[in-house]
Design an enzyme around this catalytic site. Structure first.
Site, PDB file in Angstrom:
ATOM      1  N   ASP A 166       9.601 -29.987 -61.481  1.00 46.32           N
ATOM      2  CA  ASP A 166       8.328 -30.643 -61.187  1.00 46.32           C
ATOM      3  C   ASP A 166       8.581 -31.765 -60.185  1.00 46.32           C
ATOM      4  O   ASP A 166       9.309 -32.706 -60.478  1.00 46.32           O
ATOM      5  CB  ASP A 166       7.768 -31.201 -62.498  1.00 46.32           C
ATOM      6  CG  ASP A 166       6.415 -31.877 -62.345  1.00 46.32           C
ATOM      7  OD1 ASP A 166       6.014 -32.215 -61.207  1.00 46.32           O
ATOM      8  OD2 ASP A 166       5.759 -32.086 -63.385  1.00 46.32           O
ATOM      9  N   ASN A 183      -3.796 -31.728 -48.381  1.00 45.18           N
ATOM     10  CA  ASN A 183      -4.810 -31.143 -47.511  1.00 45.18           C
ATOM     11  C   ASN A 183      -5.189 -32.219 -46.489  1.00 45.18           C
ATOM     12  O   ASN A 183      -4.840 -33.385 -46.643  1.00 45.18           O
ATOM     13  CB  ASN A 183      -6.003 -30.587 -48.300  1.00 45.18           C
ATOM     14  CG  ASN A 183      -6.769 -31.659 -49.040  1.00 45.18           C
ATOM     15  OD1 ASN A 183      -7.129 -32.689 -48.476  1.00 45.18           O
ATOM     16  ND2 ASN A 183      -7.021 -31.426 -50.320  1.00 45.18           N
ATOM     17  N   GLY A 205      -2.814 -27.782 -56.722  1.00 47.55           N
ATOM     18  CA  GLY A 205      -1.382 -27.563 -56.578  1.00 47.55           C
ATOM     19  C   GLY A 205      -0.581 -28.851 -56.575  1.00 47.55           C
ATOM     20  O   GLY A 205      -0.833 -29.776 -57.344  1.00 47.55           O
ATOM     21  N   VAL A 206       0.399 -28.912 -55.677  1.00 48.81           N
ATOM     22  CA  VAL A 206       1.269 -30.086 -55.547  1.00 48.81           C
ATOM     23  C   VAL A 206       0.439 -31.333 -55.264  1.00 48.81           C
ATOM     24  O   VAL A 206       0.658 -32.396 -55.849  1.00 48.81           O
ATOM     25  CB  VAL A 206       2.315 -29.869 -54.426  1.00 48.81           C
ATOM     26  CG1 VAL A 206       3.068 -31.146 -54.112  1.00 48.81           C
ATOM     27  CG2 VAL A 206       3.289 -28.767 -54.812  1.00 48.81           C
ATOM     28  N   ASP A 207      -0.521 -31.210 -54.375  1.00 52.06           N
ATOM     29  CA  ASP A 207      -1.365 -32.344 -53.980  1.00 52.06           C
ATOM     30  C   ASP A 207      -2.069 -32.953 -55.194  1.00 52.06           C
ATOM     31  O   ASP A 207      -2.021 -34.159 -55.424  1.00 52.06           O
ATOM     32  CB  ASP A 207      -2.384 -31.868 -52.945  1.00 52.06           C
ATOM     33  CG  ASP A 207      -3.089 -32.993 -52.211  1.00 52.06           C
ATOM     34  OD1 ASP A 207      -2.604 -34.138 -52.225  1.00 52.06           O
ATOM     35  OD2 ASP A 207      -4.128 -32.709 -51.587  1.00 52.06           O
ATOM     36  N   SER A 246       3.069 -24.987 -47.916  1.00 53.52           N
ATOM     37  CA  SER A 246       2.233 -23.829 -47.516  1.00 53.52           C
ATOM     38  C   SER A 246       2.501 -22.561 -48.308  1.00 53.52           C
ATOM     39  O   SER A 246       1.841 -21.552 -48.081  1.00 53.52           O
ATOM     40  CB  SER A 246       2.348 -23.533 -46.020  1.00 53.52           C
ATOM     41  OG  SER A 246       1.678 -24.517 -45.264  1.00 53.52           O
ATOM     42  N   TYR A 250      -1.932 -21.776 -49.717  1.00 53.73           N
ATOM     43  CA  TYR A 250      -2.058 -21.527 -48.277  1.00 53.73           C
ATOM     44  C   TYR A 250      -1.461 -20.180 -47.878  1.00 53.73           C
ATOM     45  O   TYR A 250      -1.532 -19.789 -46.721  1.00 53.73           O
ATOM     46  CB  TYR A 250      -1.444 -22.658 -47.473  1.00 53.73           C
ATOM     47  CG  TYR A 250      -2.309 -23.918 -47.433  1.00 53.73           C
ATOM     48  CD1 TYR A 250      -3.423 -24.084 -48.245  1.00 53.73           C
ATOM     49  CD2 TYR A 250      -2.000 -24.942 -46.559  1.00 53.73           C
ATOM     50  CE1 TYR A 250      -4.202 -25.224 -48.199  1.00 53.73           C
ATOM     51  CE2 TYR A 250      -2.777 -26.103 -46.502  1.00 53.73           C
ATOM     52  CZ  TYR A 250      -3.870 -26.230 -47.322  1.00 53.73           C
ATOM     53  OH  TYR A 250      -4.644 -27.373 -47.264  1.00 53.73           O
TER      54      TYR A 250
END
Length: 186
Positions: A10, A24, A32-34, A124, A128
Site C-alpha cells: 500500500d 487526475n 484508486g491511488v489518488d 496509468s 487509465y
C-alpha cells in the site's frame, strides 16, 4: 548510486520522503491511488491542491507534469502529484512519452525538494487502462535512464505495486532490464 526496489503493498503506508500520486488533472482527489492518498493523508493535501488550482494550475495539472504538496498524515514528507495519460493504442507513441514524462518530472520535483527516497505507484496502469507490462517497462526504463541527473541524489526509488500480479509483472520486467544492463557491460 540509486537503488531501485519493488514491493507489493500500500503506497499510503510507505515511509519515504516523497510518495508519488497518480492524480487526475483536477488535483482534487479521485479513485484508486489518488483517492487513497487523499483519504489517508487528510485534508491538508486537499487544501494545498486547492491553493495550487487557485494559482498556477487553474485549469488543472497537465498530463505528464508533476507538482508537490505536503503529505499531511501520510508517513512521507511530501506527495508529488503527476497526471498519467489514458491508454489509447492509436496514440501510443505520444502517450508513452507522456507516461515517461510523469516519472521524469516526478523525480525532478522530488530532487528539488531534497528527497532521498521516493515511492511510485504504477502510473496509468489502473483505471487509465495502460497494459501493465508496458507500463512497467516504461516506468523502470525511464527511472534507469534518468540517472545520474535527478536520480543521482536519490538513495532509493521504490515501486509500490498493489497486488501480487502487478508485483510479479514489474519483477519480470525489472529482471529483463537488469540482464540487458549486465550484457551491455560484457
Amino acid at each position: 548510486m540509486t537503488r531501485i526496489t519493488l514491493v507489493e503493498g500500500d503506497i499510503t503506508e510507505q515511509q519515504v520522503d516523497a510518495v508519488v500520486n497518480a492524480a487526475n488533472s483536477s488535483l482534487l482527489g479521485g479513485g484508486g491511488v489518488d483517492g487513497a492518498i487523499h483519504r489517508r493523508g487528510g485534508p491538508q493535501i486537499l487544501e494545498e491542491c486547492r491553493r495550487l488550482r487557485a494559482s498556477h494550475w487553474g485549469r488543472g495539472l497537465p498530463t505528464g507534469q508533476a507538482v508537490a504538496t505536503t503529505a499531511g498524515q501520510l508517513p512521507a514528507r511530501w506527495v508529488v502529484h503527476t497526471v498519467g495519460p489514458v491508454y489509447r493504442e492509436e496514440e501510443y507513441d505520444e502517450r508513452a512519452e507522456l507516461l515517461a514524462s510523469c516519472y521524469r518530472e516526478s523525480l525532478r520535483v522530488a530532487a528539488e525538494l531534497g528527497a532521498r527516497t521516493v515511492a511510485f505507484p504504477a502510473v496509468s496502469a489502473g483505471v487509465y487502462g495502460w497494459p501493465l507490462e508496458d507500463a512497467a517497462r516504461i516506468a523502470l526504463a525511464t527511472v534507469v535512464a534518468a540517472g545520474p541527473g535527478p536520480v543521482g541524489e536519490l538513495a532509493e526509488v521504490r515501486f509500490v505495486l498493489f497486488g501480487a500480479a502487478a508485483y510479479r509483472t514489474f519483477e519480470q520486467v525489472w529482471q529483463g532490464i537488469e540482464s540487458e544492463g549486465r550484457e551491455g557491460q560484457d
